[in-house]
Write an enzyme that holds these catalytic residues in place. Structure first.
Site, short mmCIF file in Angstrom:
data_model
loop_
_atom_site.label_atom_id
_atom_site.label_comp_id
_atom_site.label_asym_id
_atom_site.label_seq_id
_atom_site.Cartn_x
_atom_site.Cartn_y
_atom_site.Cartn_z
N ASP A 24 -5.25 0.26 0.28
CA ASP A 24 -5.27 1.37 0.58
C ASP A 24 -3.58 1.87 0.94
OD1 ASP A 24 -4.98 4.26 1.83
OD2 ASP A 24 -6.94 3.71 3.68
N ARG A 30 -2.06 4.64 1.05
CA ARG A 30 -1.57 6.30 1.37
C ARG A 30 -0.49 6.54 2.83
NH1 ARG A 30 -8.06 8.21 2.16
NH2 ARG A 30 -7.73 6.10 2.71
#
Length: 246
Positions: free
Chosen positions: A170, A172
């Site tokens: 991830d 983000r």
């Protein structure tokens, strides 16, 4: 040349300092939205991250006409009710999902989460849905997500598919979205999510999170492995504690 546009846009663009430059937030814009069998009136904002500081609306308009923004991703936020002053407000930090949000793909639950979050915010009476355009595929982008899908069809789960392509699970970043949130509301919020990483990012940035609101649903034979991987490998919570420090 710009006088008419400037008279309309006056005080509609807000400059927010970011870690890498500036964020320009334009709005609010009245946006009626279909919601199930009914409708709701949201206030829409869009923001643009920029490395340079532009002094006023005229400079911003001149800059826009020299840059092909259609080739760049911009995020936005739908605000409902008295978001700034309401004692309680629910928000959703929603990562764009081209396949789920637009095409209705059943390989994930993103389309369900998008529309269910909007419905819950309206039902609550005050809130905001942040639509994060640079979060496709947990931050790897649409083209890379398409390649990850091909790996998934050969047996890899969503985490390993990203890793095999050289990405982290991830990648983000919520920094700009949180800065926009702080520009729109200073009071605590409740966060619609199953992902404690979103809460952690907000708390680390100094935004108070009262509780997490769970958002599960739309499970099918096509996405059950995807949903199980969220829990077993990405740390998503099956039941969410109301205490943000648990």
């Amino acid at each position: 040349m710009y006088n008419e546009a400037l008279s309309i846009l006056d005080h509609k663009i807000k400059a927010i300092e970011s870690d890498t430059g500036m964020i320009y937030l334009v709005g609010p814009i009245r946006l009626p939205v279909h919601l199930g069998e009914g409708e709701a009136i949201f206030q829409w904002y869009c923001w643009l991250s920029c490395e340079e500081k532009l002094e006023d609306e005229e400079q911003i308009i001149k800059k826009l006409s020299s840059v092909n923004l259609a080739e760049m991703q911009q995020s936005s936020v739908l605000v409902y009710g008295d978001f700034e002053e309401a004692d309680e407000a629910w928000i959703r930090m929603h990562s764009i999902c081209h396949t789920g949000d637009i095409f209705g793909s059943m390989r994930c639950d993103c389309g369900f989460q998008l529309h269910e979050s909007m419905r819950r915010i309206v039902q609550k009476g005050a809130g905001a849905l942040f639509y994060l355009a640079n979060h496709e595929g947990r931050g790897i982008g649409l083209f890379s997500k398409a390649m990850a899908y091909l790996l998934q069809e050969k047996g890899y789960d969503t985490v390993d598919a990203n890793l095999k392509l050289g990405f982290a699970d991830d990648v983000r970043n919520y920094g700009d979205a949180i800065k926009v949130l702080k520009a729109l509301r200073s009071k605590p919020v409740s966060l619609i999510t199953n992902n404690p990483r979103k809460r952690d990012a907000m708390q680390e940035a100094g935004m108070a999170v009262t509780e997490l609101i769970p958002l599960w649903g739309d499970r099918s034979e096509y996405n059950e492995r995807y949903l199980d991987t969220k829990v077993n490998r990405s740390g998503h919570l099956t039941t969410v504690s109301a205490c943000p420090n648990d």
